[in-house]
Design a protein around this motif. Structure first.
Motif, PDB file in Angstrom:
ATOM      1  N   ALA A  42      -2.121  14.092 -39.892  1.00 16.35           N
ATOM      2  CA  ALA A  42      -2.790  13.394 -40.996  1.00 16.35           C
ATOM      3  C   ALA A  42      -2.914  14.292 -42.222  1.00 16.35           C
ATOM      4  CB  ALA A  42      -4.176  12.921 -40.547  1.00 16.35           C
ATOM      5  N   PHE A  43      -3.318  15.547 -42.011  1.00 10.21           N
ATOM      6  CA  PHE A  43      -3.477  16.459 -43.137  1.00 10.21           C
ATOM      7  C   PHE A  43      -2.139  16.714 -43.808  1.00 10.21           C
ATOM      8  CE2 PHE A  43      -4.280  20.395 -45.385  1.00 10.21           C
ATOM      9  CZ  PHE A  43      -5.582  20.246 -45.819  1.00 10.21           C
ATOM     10  N   CYS A  44      -1.075  16.791 -43.021  1.00  8.16           N
ATOM     11  CA  CYS A  44       0.252  17.052 -43.576  1.00  8.16           C
ATOM     12  C   CYS A  44       0.691  15.929 -44.502  1.00  8.16           C
ATOM     13  CB  CYS A  44       1.249  17.227 -42.431  1.00  8.16           C
ATOM     14  SG  CYS A  44       2.943  17.536 -42.979  1.00  8.16           S
ATOM     15  N   ILE A  45       0.616  14.685 -44.035  1.00 11.80           N
ATOM     16  CA  ILE A  45       1.105  13.572 -44.845  1.00 11.80           C
ATOM     17  C   ILE A  45       0.198  13.316 -46.045  1.00 11.80           C
ATOM     18  CG2 ILE A  45      -0.089  11.840 -43.459  1.00 11.80           C
ATOM     19  CD1 ILE A  45       3.384  11.490 -45.096  1.00 11.80           C
ATOM     20  N   ILE A  46      -1.117  13.529 -45.874  1.00 11.85           N
ATOM     21  CA  ILE A  46      -2.038  13.270 -46.983  1.00 11.85           C
ATOM     22  C   ILE A  46      -1.831  14.274 -48.114  1.00 11.85           C
ATOM     23  CG2 ILE A  46      -4.472  13.317 -47.669  1.00 11.85           C
ATOM     24  CD1 ILE A  46      -5.136  12.142 -44.913  1.00 11.85           C
ATOM     25  N   THR A  47      -1.815  15.555 -47.788  1.00 14.16           N
ATOM     26  CA  THR A  47      -1.688  16.582 -48.826  1.00 14.16           C
ATOM     27  C   THR A  47      -0.283  16.602 -49.435  1.00 14.16           C
ATOM     28  OG1 THR A  47      -1.281  18.199 -47.065  1.00 14.16           O
ATOM     29  CG2 THR A  47      -3.513  18.076 -47.945  1.00 14.16           C
ATOM     30  N   ALA A  48       0.745  16.327 -48.617  1.00 13.04           N
ATOM     31  CA  ALA A  48       2.101  16.274 -49.161  1.00 13.04           C
ATOM     32  C   ALA A  48       2.246  15.121 -50.151  1.00 13.04           C
ATOM     33  CB  ALA A  48       3.121  16.149 -48.032  1.00 13.04           C
ATOM     34  N   ASN A  49       1.701  13.958 -49.796  1.00 19.30           N
ATOM     35  CA  ASN A  49       1.746  12.825 -50.722  1.00 19.30           C
ATOM     36  C   ASN A  49       0.871  13.068 -51.945  1.00 19.30           C
ATOM     37  OD1 ASN A  49       3.540  11.291 -49.252  1.00 19.30           O
ATOM     38  ND2 ASN A  49       1.962  10.219 -48.102  1.00 19.30           N
ATOM     39  N   TRP A  50      -0.203  13.795 -51.748  1.00 18.86           N
ATOM     40  CA  TRP A  50      -1.053  14.167 -52.885  1.00 18.86           C
ATOM     41  C   TRP A  50      -0.253  15.002 -53.879  1.00 18.86           C
ATOM     42  CZ3 TRP A  50      -6.476  16.929 -52.186  1.00 18.86           C
ATOM     43  CH2 TRP A  50      -7.115  16.978 -53.447  1.00 18.86           C
ATOM     44  N   GLY A  51       0.453  16.008 -53.356  1.00 17.66           N
ATOM     45  CA  GLY A  51       1.283  16.834 -54.228  1.00 17.66           C
ATOM     46  C   GLY A  51       2.392  16.042 -54.893  1.00 17.66           C
ATOM     47  N   ALA A  52       3.020  15.127 -54.138  1.00 12.83           N
ATOM     48  CA  ALA A  52       4.083  14.300 -54.706  1.00 12.83           C
ATOM     49  C   ALA A  52       3.540  13.387 -55.800  1.00 12.83           C
ATOM     50  CB  ALA A  52       4.747  13.476 -53.606  1.00 12.83           C
ATOM     51  N   ALA A  53       2.371  12.800 -55.558  1.00 16.63           N
ATOM     52  CA  ALA A  53       1.769  11.922 -56.566  1.00 16.63           C
ATOM     53  C   ALA A  53       1.356  12.703 -57.807  1.00 16.63           C
ATOM     54  CB  ALA A  53       0.554  11.209 -55.966  1.00 16.63           C
ATOM     55  N   TRP A  54       0.826  13.893 -57.585  1.00 13.33           N
ATOM     56  CA  TRP A  54       0.409  14.747 -58.695  1.00 13.33           C
ATOM     57  C   TRP A  54       1.602  15.110 -59.574  1.00 13.33           C
ATOM     58  CZ3 TRP A  54      -3.523  19.260 -57.594  1.00 13.33           C
ATOM     59  CH2 TRP A  54      -4.153  19.622 -58.784  1.00 13.33           C
ATOM     60  N   GLY A  55       2.699  15.549 -58.920  1.00 15.01           N
ATOM     61  CA  GLY A  55       3.887  15.913 -59.673  1.00 15.01           C
ATOM     62  C   GLY A  55       4.507  14.731 -60.396  1.00 15.01           C
ATOM     63  N   THR A  56       4.523  13.560 -59.736  1.00 14.73           N
ATOM     64  CA  THR A  56       5.069  12.361 -60.374  1.00 14.73           C
ATOM     65  C   THR A  56       4.226  11.940 -61.567  1.00 14.73           C
ATOM     66  OG1 THR A  56       5.933  11.630 -58.231  1.00 14.73           O
ATOM     67  CG2 THR A  56       5.767   9.972 -59.973  1.00 14.73           C
ATOM     68  N   TRP A  57       2.919  12.029 -61.411  1.00 13.40           N
ATOM     69  CA  TRP A  57       1.997  11.645 -62.490  1.00 13.40           C
ATOM     70  C   TRP A  57       2.205  12.506 -63.739  1.00 13.40           C
ATOM     71  CZ3 TRP A  57      -3.023  14.599 -62.884  1.00 13.40           C
ATOM     72  CH2 TRP A  57      -3.740  14.225 -64.021  1.00 13.40           C
ATOM     73  N   MET A  58       2.204  13.831 -63.559  1.00 12.30           N
ATOM     74  CA  MET A  58       2.316  14.714 -64.715  1.00 12.30           C
ATOM     75  C   MET A  58       3.713  14.660 -65.331  1.00 12.30           C
ATOM     76  SD  MET A  58       0.044  18.001 -63.458  1.00 12.30           S
ATOM     77  CE  MET A  58      -0.093  18.614 -65.126  1.00 12.30           C
ATOM     78  N   SER A  59       4.753  14.607 -64.482  1.00 14.93           N
ATOM     79  CA  SER A  59       6.114  14.511 -65.010  1.00 14.93           C
ATOM     80  C   SER A  59       6.331  13.176 -65.709  1.00 14.93           C
ATOM     81  CB  SER A  59       7.128  14.672 -63.872  1.00 14.93           C
ATOM     82  OG  SER A  59       7.009  15.938 -63.256  1.00 14.93           O
ATOM     83  N   GLY A  60       5.718  12.106 -65.173  1.00 15.32           N
ATOM     84  CA  GLY A  60       5.837  10.799 -65.810  1.00 15.32           C
ATOM     85  C   GLY A  60       5.208  10.760 -67.188  1.00 15.32           C
ATOM     86  N   ILE A  61       4.089  11.462 -67.339  1.00 13.09           N
ATOM     87  CA  ILE A  61       3.460  11.543 -68.665  1.00 13.09           C
ATOM     88  C   ILE A  61       4.407  12.194 -69.672  1.00 13.09           C
ATOM     89  CG2 ILE A  61       1.602  12.645 -69.981  1.00 13.09           C
ATOM     90  CD1 ILE A  61      -0.197  12.284 -67.560  1.00 13.09           C
ATOM     91  N   GLY A  62       5.003  13.311 -69.258  1.00  9.53           N
ATOM     92  CA  GLY A  62       5.942  13.992 -70.154  1.00  9.53           C
ATOM     93  C   GLY A  62       7.166  13.146 -70.457  1.00  9.53           C
ATOM     94  N   LEU A  63       7.666  12.416 -69.437  1.00  9.05           N
ATOM     95  CA  LEU A  63       8.853  11.599 -69.641  1.00  9.05           C
ATOM     96  C   LEU A  63       8.584  10.442 -70.610  1.00  9.05           C
ATOM     97  CD1 LEU A  63      11.801  11.226 -68.670  1.00  9.05           C
ATOM     98  CD2 LEU A  63      10.909   9.650 -66.945  1.00  9.05           C
ATOM     99  N   CYS A  64       7.457   9.772 -70.444  1.00 10.05           N
ATOM    100  CA  CYS A  64       7.119   8.661 -71.341  1.00 10.05           C
ATOM    101  C   CYS A  64       6.858   9.148 -72.765  1.00 10.05           C
ATOM    102  CB  CYS A  64       5.900   7.907 -70.805  1.00 10.05           C
ATOM    103  SG  CYS A  64       6.194   7.044 -69.252  1.00 10.05           S
ATOM    104  N   SER A  65       6.225  10.319 -72.872  1.00  5.64           N
ATOM    105  CA  SER A  65       5.964  10.874 -74.191  1.00  5.64           C
ATOM    106  C   SER A  65       7.260  11.235 -74.902  1.00  5.64           C
ATOM    107  CB  SER A  65       5.071  12.109 -74.058  1.00  5.64           C
ATOM    108  OG  SER A  65       4.857  12.721 -75.312  1.00  5.64           O
TER     109      SER A  65
END
Length: 221
Positions: A42-65
Motif C-alpha cells: 500500500a505504501f509503495c503504490i500510494i507514494t509512487a502515485n503521489w510522486g507521479a501526480a506531483w510531477g505531472t501537476w508541476m510539469s503540466g503547469i509549465g506546459l500550459c504556460s
C-alpha cells in the motif's frame, strides 16, 4: 541446531508470542507479518502515485504556460509528463509483486508468511515508494522550469527574427516556427529530467532485488 530453531521461532512467531516461547507459535487469527507485507504494498503504490501526480501537476503547469505563446512546442515538451507517469508504473509493479507474495495463514499448519518476509516486503515498498516520490518532485520542478525556459527562449528568438524581417519590409508575425538556439536548452532540460527520473528507477531496481531474494517460509514440522 538449537540456534537455528530459536531463529525460526523468532522469525515466524507473532510479535506477542516472542516473549513466551512456550505459547503456540502462531494463531490463524494473527496477521502481524501479513500486515507488514500489505503495508509495504500500500505504501509503495500510494507514494509512487503521489510522486507521479506531483510531477505531472508541476510539469503540466509549465506546459500550459508555455503553450500560450508557443503552441508548436507542446508535443515535444510532453517528455516531463510522460516520465512522471512512469513513476506510478514502478510503484504498481512492485505493489503487485509484494501483494502476490503475501500468503494467508493456513488452518492447522500455522503461519506460512514469516516476519522475515514481511519486513523484506515492507522495506521494498518503502524503497520504491519514497524513491518515486522524490523523483516525482524533482521531475516536476525540473520539468516546469525547463519547459517555461525553453518556450521563453523560443519566443525571444522569434521576436528578434520578427523585428529583423519587419526592418526589411516583411511581416514577421505568426506562430513560432524556428526556435533558434532554444533547442540546446531543450536538450539540457531533457538531460536533467532523465537523471531526475533515474532516482525512481534506482529504488525500483532495489525493490525488485529485495522481493526476489530468498523467501523464508515458516516450517513447524
Amino acid at each position: 541446531m538449537a540456534t537455528v530453531h530459536v531463529a525460526s521461532v523468532l522469525l515466524c512467531a507473532p510479535t506477542a508470542a516472542i516473549p513466551y516461547i512456550s505459547r503456540p507459535l502462531m494463531s490463524t487469527h494473527d496477521h502481524v507479518a501479513c500486515t507488514r507485507g500489505y503495508m509495504g504494498a500500500a505504501f509503495c503504490i500510494i507514494t509512487a502515485n503521489w510522486g507521479a501526480a506531483w510531477g505531472t501537476w508541476m510539469s503540466g503547469i509549465g506546459l500550459c504556460s508555455m503553450g500560450v505563446n508557443h503552441p508548436n512546442g507542446i508535443i515535444k515538451n510532453l517528455v516531463a509528463i510522460i516520465m512522471a507517469g512512469v513513476l506510478g508504473i514502478y510503484g504498481l509493479i512492485v505493489a503487485i509483486i509484494i501483494s502476490g507474495g503475501v500468503s494467508a495463514p493456513k488452518s492447522g499448519s500455522g503461519n506460512t508468511y514469516s516476519q522475515f518476509t514481511g519486513w523484506a516486503h515492507l522495506a521494498a515498498g518503502l524503497c520504491c515508494g519514497l524513491s518515486c516520490l522524490a523523483a516525482g518532485y524533482a521531475t516536476g520542478v525540473a520539468g516546469e522550469y525547463g519547459i517555461k525556459a525553453t518556450g521563453l527562449r523560443a519566443e525571444l528568438n522569434h521576436a528578434k527574427s520578427s523585428r529583423a524581417m519587419m526592418g526589411m519590409g516583411s511581416n514577421g508575425g505568426g506562430d513560432i516556427i524556428d526556435e533558434g538556439d532554444a533547442g540546446k536548452l531543450y536538450i539540457g532540460s531533457v538531460t536533467i529530467l532523465s537523471f531526475s527520473g533515474a532516482i525512481g528507477l534506482y529504488g525500483f531496481i532495489v525493490a525488485l532485488i529485495i522481493t526476489s531474494s530468498d523467501y523464508y517460509a515458516c516450517d513447524f514440522n
